[in-house]
Design a protein around this motif. Structure first.
Motif, PDB file in Angstrom:
ATOM      1  N   GLY A 201      -2.308 -16.262  -2.848  1.00 52.70           N
ATOM      2  CA  GLY A 201      -1.191 -15.558  -1.748  1.00 52.70           C
ATOM      3  C   GLY A 201      -0.356 -14.678  -2.800  1.00 52.70           C
ATOM      4  O   GLY A 201       0.029 -13.895  -1.723  1.00 52.70           O
ATOM      5  N   ARG A 202      -0.274 -14.197  -4.282  1.00 54.75           N
ATOM      6  CA  ARG A 202       0.748 -13.054  -3.980  1.00 54.75           C
ATOM      7  C   ARG A 202      -0.290 -11.434  -3.747  1.00 54.75           C
ATOM      8  O   ARG A 202       0.687 -11.275  -3.831  1.00 54.75           O
ATOM      9  CB  ARG A 202      -0.191 -12.808  -6.200  1.00 54.75           C
ATOM     10  N   ILE A 203      -1.505 -11.445  -3.886  1.00 53.83           N
ATOM     11  CA  ILE A 203      -2.731 -10.165  -4.244  1.00 53.83           C
ATOM     12  C   ILE A 203      -2.670 -10.499  -2.215  1.00 53.83           C
ATOM     13  O   ILE A 203      -1.996  -9.378  -1.977  1.00 53.83           O
ATOM     14  CB  ILE A 203      -4.124 -10.686  -3.994  1.00 53.83           C
ATOM     15  N   GLU A 204      -2.840 -11.526  -1.587  1.00 51.91           N
ATOM     16  CA  GLU A 204      -2.253 -11.138   0.698  1.00 51.91           C
ATOM     17  C   GLU A 204      -1.448 -10.559   0.342  1.00 51.91           C
ATOM     18  O   GLU A 204      -0.753  -9.545   1.188  1.00 51.91           O
ATOM     19  CB  GLU A 204      -2.191 -12.934   0.859  1.00 51.91           C
ATOM     20  N   SER A 205      -0.262 -11.135  -0.653  1.00 52.95           N
ATOM     21  CA  SER A 205       1.628 -10.613   0.247  1.00 52.95           C
ATOM     22  C   SER A 205       1.196  -8.425  -0.377  1.00 52.95           C
ATOM     23  O   SER A 205       2.635  -7.959   0.540  1.00 52.95           O
ATOM     24  CB  SER A 205       2.591 -10.799  -0.388  1.00 52.95           C
ATOM     25  N   LEU A 206       0.584  -8.606  -1.277  1.00 57.88           N
ATOM     26  CA  LEU A 206       0.586  -6.761  -1.960  1.00 57.88           C
ATOM     27  C   LEU A 206      -0.291  -5.846  -0.491  1.00 57.88           C
ATOM     28  O   LEU A 206      -0.358  -5.073  -0.917  1.00 57.88           O
ATOM     29  CB  LEU A 206       0.356  -6.596  -3.345  1.00 57.88           C
ATOM     30  N   GLY A 213      -9.292  -1.545   7.714  1.00 58.36           N
ATOM     31  CA  GLY A 213     -10.540  -2.390   7.500  1.00 58.36           C
ATOM     32  C   GLY A 213      -9.866  -4.125   7.027  1.00 58.36           C
ATOM     33  O   GLY A 213      -9.293  -4.676   6.863  1.00 58.36           O
ATOM     34  N   VAL A 214     -11.366  -5.106   6.255  1.00 58.95           N
ATOM     35  CA  VAL A 214     -11.018  -5.849   5.502  1.00 58.95           C
ATOM     36  C   VAL A 214      -9.949  -5.545   4.789  1.00 58.95           C
ATOM     37  O   VAL A 214     -10.665  -5.280   3.559  1.00 58.95           O
ATOM     38  CB  VAL A 214     -12.162  -6.407   5.596  1.00 58.95           C
ATOM     39  N   TYR A 215      -8.941  -6.354   4.148  1.00 60.24           N
ATOM     40  CA  TYR A 215      -8.022  -6.137   2.953  1.00 60.24           C
ATOM     41  C   TYR A 215      -8.524  -7.153   1.860  1.00 60.24           C
ATOM     42  O   TYR A 215      -8.912  -6.798   0.774  1.00 60.24           O
ATOM     43  CB  TYR A 215      -7.090  -6.333   3.338  1.00 60.24           C
ATOM     44  N   MET A 216      -8.769  -8.726   1.813  1.00 53.56           N
ATOM     45  CA  MET A 216      -9.623  -9.316   0.474  1.00 53.56           C
ATOM     46  C   MET A 216     -11.116  -9.875   1.153  1.00 53.56           C
ATOM     47  O   MET A 216     -11.036 -10.698   1.985  1.00 53.56           O
ATOM     48  CB  MET A 216      -8.502 -10.239   0.341  1.00 53.56           C
TER      49      MET A 216
END
Length: 233
Positions: A201-206, A213-216
């Protein structure tokens, strides 16, 4: 030889794995160690569990440099040794909060001589004149205090308490990968999964607004002496 036999066995066990939810990945990881055959000895230490993210960012762009910190809900299973550069009331507050080492130029002199027997360095802003010259020693080791990471702060006591409670820092590397600890293999499945979800969740929030394109792109869970298990996104 024993290590290669162990890893060969574990790789065979995980070769058919497909991406799975966090809870299932944690359960599989813990079961791998507990399910070893009698001819393969178990690891004799409590393995560190880590999570790795491959992100769709360009770390060369300042606005896509993913970095930050988080206090994991269940800590990391390790007592972090915290050093604080401060003076006056801030120094006393840091010591009261549990800092392992606290001081000023005398600590800087020890570090210049090669001493780095600590896990986190925190500094109050008025100490950066003392801390700045230590960049050559602390920078390559990931120990240099930084405002962005929250380790340069007027509230040094709060920072000490956070790191003692299990706060971890992370930073994307030049390949676009973030790699960080989320606990120990001895943690319960529930605690490991909770920590992993908090980090995801923390990485998604950044996610930067300029990322295209695709972030994660992928997320993997692993332990010190284990192959990795992919988490479904």
């Amino acid at each position: 030889m024993a290590d290669s036999k162990r890893m060969k066995y574990l790789l065979e066990q995980t070769s058919s794995y497909t991406p799975m939810p966090v809870d299932a990945a944690v359960k599989r990881l813990k079961n791998l160690e507990s399910g070893l055959p009698a001819n393969i000895p178990a690891v004799k230490f409590d393995q560190t569990v880590e999570i790795a993210f491959r992100l769709g960012v360009d770390p060369k762009q300042a606005d896509q440099m993913i970095r930050g910190s988080i206090v994991l809900p269940n800590g990391i299973g390790k007592e972090q040794r915290v050093l604080v550069f401060a003076r006056g009331d801030a120094l006393a507050a840091a010591e009261a909060a549990g800092a392992d080492y606290a001081g000023g130029s005398e600590l800087a002199d020890k570090i210049k001589e090669g001493w780095t027997d600590f896990d986190v360095a925190i500094a109050s802003p008025d100490m950066m004149g003392v801390v700045g010259p230590l960049g050559r020693v602390l920078g390559p080791r990931g120990l240099m205090p930084s405002p962005r990471a929250g380790t340069v702060t007027p509230n040094v006591a709060d920072a000490v308490r956070e790191y003692k409670a299990g706060k971890v820092e992370f930073k994307v590397n030049k390949e676009g990968v973030v790699h960080t600890v989320v606990g120990k293999l001895s943690f319960t499945e529930e605690k490991l999964a909770e920590n992993a979800r908090a980090m995801i969740g923390r990485i998604e929030s950044l996610k930067p607004s300029t990322s295209k394109g695709v972030y994660m792109r992928s997320v993997y869970l692993t332990a010190s002496m284990m192959p990795s298990i992919q988490i479904a996104l």
